[in-house]
Enzyme design. Sequence first.
Site, mmCIF file in Angstrom:
data_model
loop_
_atom_site.group_PDB
_atom_site.id
_atom_site.type_symbol
_atom_site.label_atom_id
_atom_site.label_comp_id
_atom_site.label_asym_id
_atom_site.label_seq_id
_atom_site.Cartn_x
_atom_site.Cartn_y
_atom_site.Cartn_z
ATOM 1 N N LYS A 278 17.386 3.456 0.288
ATOM 2 C CA LYS A 278 18.111 3.385 1.352
ATOM 3 C C LYS A 278 19.271 2.446 1.015
ATOM 4 O O LYS A 278 19.519 1.368 1.281
ATOM 5 C CB LYS A 278 17.453 2.652 2.672
ATOM 6 C CG LYS A 278 16.695 3.285 3.411
ATOM 7 C CD LYS A 278 16.096 2.449 4.935
ATOM 8 C CE LYS A 278 14.718 2.924 5.397
ATOM 9 N NZ LYS A 278 14.622 1.821 6.455
ATOM 10 N N GLU B 21 7.639 2.427 -6.464
ATOM 11 C CA GLU B 21 7.722 1.742 -5.228
ATOM 12 C C GLU B 21 8.086 3.185 -4.253
ATOM 13 O O GLU B 21 8.350 4.134 -4.515
ATOM 14 C CB GLU B 21 9.188 1.088 -5.190
ATOM 15 C CG GLU B 21 9.079 -0.260 -5.487
ATOM 16 C CD GLU B 21 8.692 -1.222 -4.243
ATOM 17 O OE1 GLU B 21 7.811 -0.586 -3.225
ATOM 18 O OE2 GLU B 21 8.963 -2.419 -3.989
ATOM 19 N N ASP B 22 7.612 2.753 -3.045
ATOM 20 C CA ASP B 22 7.621 3.805 -2.012
ATOM 21 C C ASP B 22 9.082 3.766 -1.408
ATOM 22 O O ASP B 22 9.730 4.904 -1.382
ATOM 23 C CB ASP B 22 6.722 3.605 -0.749
ATOM 24 C CG ASP B 22 6.991 2.133 -0.314
ATOM 25 O OD1 ASP B 22 7.576 1.382 -0.851
ATOM 26 O OD2 ASP B 22 6.184 1.945 0.833
ATOM 27 N N ASP C 288 14.640 -0.686 0.279
ATOM 28 C CA ASP C 288 15.698 -1.163 1.392
ATOM 29 C C ASP C 288 16.665 -2.028 1.249
ATOM 30 O O ASP C 288 17.632 -1.674 0.641
ATOM 31 C CB ASP C 288 14.688 -1.368 2.420
ATOM 32 C CG ASP C 288 15.141 -1.378 3.864
ATOM 33 O OD1 ASP C 288 16.333 -1.115 4.201
ATOM 34 O OD2 ASP C 288 14.582 -2.175 4.828
ATOM 35 N N PHE D 45 14.408 4.147 10.141
ATOM 36 C CA PHE D 45 13.155 3.830 9.663
ATOM 37 C C PHE D 45 12.123 4.976 9.725
ATOM 38 O O PHE D 45 12.101 5.923 10.461
ATOM 39 C CB PHE D 45 12.542 2.938 10.789
ATOM 40 C CG PHE D 45 11.178 2.325 10.295
ATOM 41 C CD1 PHE D 45 11.159 1.057 9.806
ATOM 42 C CD2 PHE D 45 9.875 2.634 10.622
ATOM 43 C CE1 PHE D 45 10.177 0.347 9.157
ATOM 44 C CE2 PHE D 45 8.797 2.191 10.274
ATOM 45 C CZ PHE D 45 8.938 0.998 9.767
ATOM 46 N N VAL D 46 11.448 5.041 8.555
ATOM 47 C CA VAL D 46 10.909 6.203 8.099
ATOM 48 C C VAL D 46 8.945 6.171 8.117
ATOM 49 O O VAL D 46 8.738 4.840 7.739
ATOM 50 C CB VAL D 46 11.025 6.862 6.744
ATOM 51 C CG1 VAL D 46 12.227 7.639 6.983
ATOM 52 C CG2 VAL D 46 11.034 5.914 5.689
ATOM 53 N N ASP E 7 4.388 3.488 6.477
ATOM 54 C CA ASP E 7 3.727 2.879 7.744
ATOM 55 C C ASP E 7 4.513 2.286 8.764
ATOM 56 O O ASP E 7 5.727 1.714 8.571
ATOM 57 C CB ASP E 7 2.380 1.948 7.551
ATOM 58 C CG ASP E 7 2.989 0.649 7.069
ATOM 59 O OD1 ASP E 7 3.860 0.531 6.309
ATOM 60 O OD2 ASP E 7 2.499 -0.267 7.743
ATOM 61 N N LYS F 245 0.862 -1.179 -0.078
ATOM 62 C CA LYS F 245 -0.126 0.097 0.035
ATOM 63 C C LYS F 245 0.693 1.171 -0.062
ATOM 64 O O LYS F 245 0.198 2.338 -0.266
ATOM 65 C CB LYS F 245 -0.930 -0.053 1.259
ATOM 66 C CG LYS F 245 -1.558 -1.181 1.478
ATOM 67 C CD LYS F 245 -2.370 -1.259 2.814
ATOM 68 C CE LYS F 245 -3.232 -2.568 3.019
ATOM 69 N NZ LYS F 245 -3.478 -2.752 4.344
ATOM 70 N N ARG G 284 0.577 6.436 7.710
ATOM 71 C CA ARG G 284 0.611 6.651 6.188
ATOM 72 C C ARG G 284 0.149 8.028 5.907
ATOM 73 O O ARG G 284 0.550 8.634 4.923
ATOM 74 C CB ARG G 284 -0.204 5.632 5.248
ATOM 75 C CG ARG G 284 0.230 4.131 5.584
ATOM 76 C CD ARG G 284 -0.478 3.400 4.453
ATOM 77 N NE ARG G 284 -0.341 1.825 4.943
ATOM 78 C CZ ARG G 284 0.552 1.107 4.606
ATOM 79 N NH1 ARG G 284 1.843 1.570 3.993
ATOM 80 N NH2 ARG G 284 0.374 -0.102 4.717
HETATM 81 P P1 IMP Z 1 13.345 -4.160 0.843
HETATM 82 O O1 IMP Z 1 13.897 -4.612 2.123
HETATM 83 O O2 IMP Z 1 13.983 -3.457 -0.077
HETATM 84 O O3 IMP Z 1 12.730 -5.663 0.377
HETATM 85 O O4 IMP Z 1 11.802 -3.390 1.361
HETATM 86 C C1 IMP Z 1 10.746 -4.251 1.618
HETATM 87 C C2 IMP Z 1 9.729 -3.127 2.273
HETATM 88 O O5 IMP Z 1 10.009 -3.028 3.443
HETATM 89 C C3 IMP Z 1 9.508 -1.992 1.659
HETATM 90 O O6 IMP Z 1 8.604 -2.030 0.433
HETATM 91 C C4 IMP Z 1 8.516 -1.349 2.721
HETATM 92 O O7 IMP Z 1 7.373 -1.535 2.740
HETATM 93 C C5 IMP Z 1 9.277 -1.670 3.728
HETATM 94 N N1 IMP Z 1 10.210 -0.730 4.399
HETATM 95 C C6 IMP Z 1 11.647 -0.879 4.514
HETATM 96 N N2 IMP Z 1 12.163 0.210 5.110
HETATM 97 C C7 IMP Z 1 10.600 0.941 5.754
HETATM 98 C C8 IMP Z 1 10.854 2.229 6.153
HETATM 99 O O8 IMP Z 1 11.853 2.938 6.808
HETATM 100 N N3 IMP Z 1 9.402 2.476 6.659
HETATM 101 C C9 IMP Z 1 8.442 1.859 6.392
HETATM 102 N N4 IMP Z 1 8.468 0.708 5.582
HETATM 103 C C10 IMP Z 1 9.654 0.172 5.086
#
Ligand code: IMP
Length: 220
Positions: free
Chosen positions: A152, A120-121, A124, A173-174, A180, A64, A186
């Site tokens: 990140k 993508e939001d 990470d 962490f944001v 969220d 979301k 959100r």
């Molecule tokens: P990935 O580690 O790149 O696979 O990211 C997985 C998911 O973790 C992202 O799409 C977000 O939904 C969530 N996520 C990672 N870092 C944050 C953060 O700082 N705040 C909120 N959600 C996060």
Amino acid sequence: MTDRPAGEIEGGGAVRSGAAGPPGAADILITASQIAQRVEELGSELGHLYRDSVPPPVLVGVLKGSALFLADLIRSLGIDAEVDFMAISSYSASSGQSGVVRIVKDLEGDIVGRDVLLVEDIVDTGLTLTYLRRSLGERRPRSLKTVTLLDKVARRIVPVPVEYRGFEIPDVFVVGYGLDFMGRYRNVPDLYAVRDLARLANDPELLVGPFFGPEPTVRT
Ligand code: IMP
């Protein structure tokens, strides 16, 4: 102003004077107006990239978290575009399931021969994006690119192409602007860095009062 490249935020962020948030709980990292300005820039760049696309590009939002970003981005493109959504199950590094991603809502449309922009939001570790790019790439789009609001970079464990990004952020962490913590925050217009994630995990409502107050917040 600094001579920092566009879209790059210095580590740590800064506390806005009078900002919502209990002392020590969250620091404003990127303001709503900084986000709006950067989204306009990205929209204009991407609008040029896809201006000759026939049929129009498909923006694929990952639910979301990217909903707010996608809603603003698509209005700043200035060209015809379609929207579709995917939702995926989250994984937990502590579960030993790291990198295991499952589609819980798939695209409604066919993307064969289409220019696809994955929206993508945040990227990470890169595991989610790697999975999504593979899944979409197998469907034979004409092109596949990714735009993420936040990157990140320091947390990446798998290299994955990210063609466009709004801001590089440090390892914090944001929450806010679509992002969220346990479904909360959100709809906070600015982006905040949570100072003490363990404290928030212990009390997920910790920031509700400070962000929203006892009365509905009126934004001017
Ligand atoms: P990935 O580690 O790149 O696979 O990211 C997985 C998911 O973790 C992202 O799409 C977000 O939904 C969530 N996520 C990672 N870092 C944050 C953060 O700082 N705040 C909120 N959600 C996060």
